[in-house]
Design a protein around this motif. Structure first.
Motif, PDB file in Angstrom:
ATOM      1  N   ARG A  96       0.846  -1.197   0.000  1.00 55.86           N
ATOM      2  CA  ARG A  96       0.000   0.000   0.000  1.00 55.86           C
ATOM      3  C   ARG A  96       0.876   1.239   0.000  1.00 55.86           C
ATOM      4  O   ARG A  96       1.901   1.279   0.663  1.00 55.86           O
ATOM      5  CB  ARG A  96      -0.920   0.012   1.218  1.00 55.86           C
ATOM      6  CG  ARG A  96      -1.981  -1.070   1.183  1.00 55.86           C
ATOM      7  CD  ARG A  96      -2.825  -1.090   2.457  1.00 55.86           C
ATOM      8  NE  ARG A  96      -3.916  -2.059   2.372  1.00 55.86           N
ATOM      9  CZ  ARG A  96      -3.785  -3.353   2.605  1.00 55.86           C
ATOM     10  NH1 ARG A  96      -2.594  -3.841   2.949  1.00 55.86           N
ATOM     11  NH2 ARG A  96      -4.817  -4.163   2.496  1.00 55.86           N
ATOM     12  N   ARG A  97       0.437   2.228  -0.743  1.00 54.68           N
ATOM     13  CA  ARG A  97       1.120   3.519  -0.750  1.00 54.68           C
ATOM     14  C   ARG A  97       0.083   4.606  -0.554  1.00 54.68           C
ATOM     15  O   ARG A  97      -1.097   4.428  -0.855  1.00 54.68           O
ATOM     16  CB  ARG A  97       1.908   3.738  -2.056  1.00 54.68           C
ATOM     17  CG  ARG A  97       1.042   3.792  -3.293  1.00 54.68           C
ATOM     18  CD  ARG A  97       1.900   3.792  -4.554  1.00 54.68           C
ATOM     19  NE  ARG A  97       2.738   4.963  -4.643  1.00 54.68           N
ATOM     20  CZ  ARG A  97       2.417   6.042  -5.354  1.00 54.68           C
ATOM     21  NH1 ARG A  97       1.268   6.088  -6.022  1.00 54.68           N
ATOM     22  NH2 ARG A  97       3.242   7.076  -5.415  1.00 54.68           N
ATOM     23  N   TYR A  98       0.543   5.723  -0.026  1.00 55.95           N
ATOM     24  CA  TYR A  98      -0.364   6.813   0.299  1.00 55.95           C
ATOM     25  C   TYR A  98       0.073   8.066  -0.450  1.00 55.95           C
ATOM     26  O   TYR A  98       1.262   8.392  -0.497  1.00 55.95           O
ATOM     27  CB  TYR A  98      -0.379   7.067   1.801  1.00 55.95           C
ATOM     28  CG  TYR A  98      -0.767   5.849   2.598  1.00 55.95           C
ATOM     29  CD1 TYR A  98      -2.096   5.572   2.865  1.00 55.95           C
ATOM     30  CD2 TYR A  98       0.202   4.952   3.056  1.00 55.95           C
ATOM     31  CE1 TYR A  98      -2.462   4.440   3.579  1.00 55.95           C
ATOM     32  CE2 TYR A  98      -0.154   3.816   3.768  1.00 55.95           C
ATOM     33  CZ  TYR A  98      -1.488   3.568   4.026  1.00 55.95           C
ATOM     34  OH  TYR A  98      -1.850   2.440   4.720  1.00 55.95           O
ATOM     35  N   THR A  99      -0.913   8.746  -1.026  1.00 57.90           N
ATOM     36  CA  THR A  99      -0.630   9.987  -1.751  1.00 57.90           C
ATOM     37  C   THR A  99      -1.639  11.046  -1.333  1.00 57.90           C
ATOM     38  O   THR A  99      -2.761  10.729  -0.902  1.00 57.90           O
ATOM     39  CB  THR A  99      -0.701   9.780  -3.267  1.00 57.90           C
ATOM     40  OG1 THR A  99      -2.011   9.277  -3.613  1.00 57.90           O
ATOM     41  CG2 THR A  99       0.355   8.806  -3.747  1.00 57.90           C
ATOM     42  N   LEU A 100      -1.237  12.305  -1.470  1.00 57.44           N
ATOM     43  CA  LEU A 100      -2.124  13.404  -1.126  1.00 57.44           C
ATOM     44  C   LEU A 100      -3.288  13.488  -2.103  1.00 57.44           C
ATOM     45  O   LEU A 100      -3.132  13.262  -3.300  1.00 57.44           O
ATOM     46  CB  LEU A 100      -1.356  14.730  -1.147  1.00 57.44           C
ATOM     47  CG  LEU A 100      -0.239  14.909  -0.122  1.00 57.44           C
ATOM     48  CD1 LEU A 100       0.464  16.251  -0.335  1.00 57.44           C
ATOM     49  CD2 LEU A 100      -0.789  14.820   1.302  1.00 57.44           C
ATOM     50  N   THR A 101      -4.468  13.802  -1.577  1.00 56.30           N
ATOM     51  CA  THR A 101      -5.623  14.065  -2.429  1.00 56.30           C
ATOM     52  C   THR A 101      -5.501  15.490  -2.976  1.00 56.30           C
ATOM     53  O   THR A 101      -4.559  16.226  -2.652  1.00 56.30           O
ATOM     54  CB  THR A 101      -6.921  13.928  -1.633  1.00 56.30           C
ATOM     55  OG1 THR A 101      -6.912  14.899  -0.566  1.00 56.30           O
ATOM     56  CG2 THR A 101      -7.042  12.533  -1.032  1.00 56.30           C
ATOM     57  N   GLY A 102      -6.481  15.889  -3.775  1.00 59.07           N
ATOM     58  CA  GLY A 102      -6.470  17.253  -4.300  1.00 59.07           C
ATOM     59  C   GLY A 102      -6.483  18.288  -3.197  1.00 59.07           C
ATOM     60  O   GLY A 102      -5.760  19.287  -3.251  1.00 59.07           O
ATOM     61  N   GLU A 103      -7.297  18.042  -2.161  1.00 60.19           N
ATOM     62  CA  GLU A 103      -7.339  18.975  -1.033  1.00 60.19           C
ATOM     63  C   GLU A 103      -6.009  18.981  -0.307  1.00 60.19           C
ATOM     64  O   GLU A 103      -5.497  20.044   0.077  1.00 60.19           O
ATOM     65  CB  GLU A 103      -8.470  18.588  -0.083  1.00 60.19           C
ATOM     66  CG  GLU A 103      -8.608  19.535   1.096  1.00 60.19           C
ATOM     67  CD  GLU A 103      -9.669  19.103   2.090  1.00 60.19           C
ATOM     68  OE1 GLU A 103      -9.830  19.796   3.123  1.00 60.19           O
ATOM     69  OE2 GLU A 103     -10.329  18.076   1.845  1.00 60.19           O
ATOM     70  N   GLY A 104      -5.436  17.791  -0.106  1.00 58.24           N
ATOM     71  CA  GLY A 104      -4.154  17.708   0.587  1.00 58.24           C
ATOM     72  C   GLY A 104      -3.053  18.446  -0.156  1.00 58.24           C
ATOM     73  O   GLY A 104      -2.207  19.118   0.462  1.00 58.24           O
ATOM     74  N   ARG A 105      -3.053  18.333  -1.496  1.00 58.00           N
ATOM     75  CA  ARG A 105      -2.036  19.043  -2.285  1.00 58.00           C
ATOM     76  C   ARG A 105      -2.163  20.555  -2.128  1.00 58.00           C
ATOM     77  O   ARG A 105      -1.178  21.292  -2.203  1.00 58.00           O
ATOM     78  CB  ARG A 105      -2.152  18.656  -3.763  1.00 58.00           C
ATOM     79  CG  ARG A 105      -1.702  17.230  -4.055  1.00 58.00           C
ATOM     80  CD  ARG A 105      -1.839  16.910  -5.533  1.00 58.00           C
ATOM     81  NE  ARG A 105      -1.417  15.546  -5.833  1.00 58.00           N
ATOM     82  CZ  ARG A 105      -0.174  15.173  -6.046  1.00 58.00           C
ATOM     83  NH1 ARG A 105       0.799  16.089  -5.997  1.00 58.00           N
ATOM     84  NH2 ARG A 105       0.130  13.921  -6.303  1.00 58.00           N
ATOM     85  N   GLY A 106      -3.403  21.016  -1.898  1.00 57.37           N
ATOM     86  CA  GLY A 106      -3.596  22.452  -1.713  1.00 57.37           C
ATOM     87  C   GLY A 106      -2.946  22.987  -0.455  1.00 57.37           C
ATOM     88  O   GLY A 106      -2.641  24.178  -0.355  1.00 57.37           O
TER      89      GLY A 106
END
Length: 481
Positions: free
Chosen positions: A57-67
């Motif tokens: 499993r890997r975790y990435t920022l969502t659109g809100e998180g990238r903001g």
């Protein structure tokens, strides 16, 4: 041992390396990764290869998180936008205030006194901020403490990667050492091959007809909805017309028109959802009023007392679909009438495995010359028979608006006799105010209870849950006869 050509090719590809992941083998065999996994599972069942599944499993920022990347979580940004205190109305002007204020209070960073937001002096970074700070330029975050908090807040999304490692076994090497015939197999026969008999000498691909295919999940109707549709189809086939109406009804149609006294317990707050709206009474309501007070022009004595028009105007969430049946009869007072309604009704019930505050009810009426109680029992018995219940019986019952009245029961193995509704012939006090001069057979059946019996459920609430696995596992069956 009979192997398919693809299993043989897999063993040949594994021979020099012994073990490889599915992606590497796909390149060597010039095929898709998914196909390699399929071939490997077939060979694995014969003990020729071992297949290991690896899930990462890997975790990435969502659109809100990238903001928020590079700036900090919203509560940190807002906290750093003022000094020791600030009026709440000024803080609410910050574009992130709606998100941040609640989090600042939850984390104990601020308190609110007399409309002023004050810092507590305790705003050390927590695990969620530490995890957020680990985000790389491409938005990836390493797993660890705090990631779960970011997942719950929708700032991080989880991605799952599945890989397979295939290794040749000693049995596979032994078979490979003996030599494998890699002659191309024929999987599809042409018309000429069949007519000429050439197919007899062709290397035909072998199929295991006893092997179950991969499970598919096509779209399907919800089991409960399928049962509702089945009931609808049964009644339409029996010559009934379907009717419908709004879930909001006036007390006049929900209670008074059905000769329920205005002081009846069912009209109290603990059983009925009353609304603030009021609807005007229909033309001719006086005949219903007179029926309640002294029996109108019939031999009935009514309920006595003074009938309250204001109470009849008050709106409710319908407690039964009989309110629609009586309106339909008022509009169609001459026979023949055969109508039904399947709709949701509402009552103030404590929720438990056998009771809900909202549920479906099936309502039916039949009006015609000389129909009688035996016809009513026949309609009900035929309906339940078509729904798969062979044993049906009836026991006397009481309802304010029918006489005589019965409660139909069906026999269920393991449960015994189960009551499924109420039925009867409308009293003259119900029909006379609307000019109905012929007998009216009527029934109201609890659909959800039928569904529980048919679907083998013990908890009524399961019918309304979004349980995908249950929907997948419930077989699609045709109508029972």
């Amino acid at each position: 041992m009979e192997l398919t050509l693809n299993e043989k090719r897999l063993l040949v590809a594994l021979g020099p390396v012994g073990s490889a992941d599915a992606a590497t083998l796909a390149d060597l065999m010039d095929t898709r990764r998914e196909a390699v996994v399929q071939y490997a599972n077939l060979a694995g069942e014969r003990g020729l290869v071992d297949v290991e599944k690896h899930v990462s499993r890997r975790y990435t920022l969502t659109g809100e998180g990238r903001g928020y990347a590079g700036k900090g979580l919203p509560e940190r940004q807002v906290l750093e936008s003022f000094e020791n205190e600030i009026p709440m109305r000024d803080l609410q002007a910050h574009p992130l205030a709606k998100i941040a204020i609640g989090w600042m209070r939850k984390k104990g960073w601020v308190v609110v006194r007399n409309g002023v937001v004050q810092k507590t002096g305790n705003a050390a970074p927590g695990p969620d901020e530490a995890a957020f700070a680990r985000a790389s330029e491409n938005g990836a975050i390493t797993d660890g403490e705090g990631v779960a908090d970011l997942l719950r807040r929708g700032l991080v999304q989880e991605e799952e990667a599945v890989t397979y490692t295939v290794s040749i076994t000693p049995g596979g090497r032994e078979l490979l050492a003996g030599g494998l015939d890699l002659q191309e197999e024929v999987g599809t026969l042409t018309r000429d091959q069949i007519l000429s008999g050439a197919w007899k000498d062709l290397p035909l691909r072998r199929y295991d007809v006893g092997k179950l295919p991969k499970r598919a999940y096509p779209g399907k109707t919800h089991p409960y909805q399928r049962l509702l549709d089945e009931m609808r189809r049964v009644l339409l086939d029996m010559g009934f017309t379907e009717i419908a109406g709004g879930i909001v009804q006036s007390s006049f149609w929900n209670f008074d028109a059905l000769f329920q006294p205005q002081d009846h317990p069912a009209r109290e707050m603990q059983d009925t959802f009353f609304l603030g709206e009021r609807w005007p009474l229909p033309a001719g309501y006086e005949r219903v009023r007179d029926m309640h007070e002294y029996g109108g022009e019939t031999s009935s004595t009514g309920w006595g007392g003074t009938w309250n028009a204001a109470k009849a105007e008050q709106c409710v969430l319908r407690t039964h679909t009989t309110s629609l049946s009586i309106q339909y009869l008022a509009e169609h007072p001459k026979p023949p009438v055969k109508a039904f309604c399947i709709g949701r009704v509402y009552r103030r019930e404590a929720t438990d495995p056998t009771h809900l505050a909202e549920f479906e009810q099936l309502e039916g009426v039949v009006m015609d010359d000389e129909v009688n109680f035996r016809h009513l029992l026949g309609f009900l018995k035929e309906f339940y028979r078509k729904m798969g219940f062979e044993k049906v019986r009836f026991r006397p019952g009481y309802f304010p608006y029918t006489e005589p009245s019965v409660e139909p029961e069906v026999y269920v193995d393991g449960l015994g006799w189960v009551e499924l509704g109420g039925a009867g012939i409308f009293r003259q006090e119900v029909t006379a105010p609307f000019g109905i001069e012929h007998p009216v057979l009527a029934w109201g059946l609890g659909i959800s209870r039928v569904a529980m019996l048919r679907l083998g459920l013990r908890d009524l609430r399961h019918l309304y849950r979004s349980d995908v696995e249950w929907i997948r596992d419930t077989p699609t069956y045709g109508r029972r006869r």
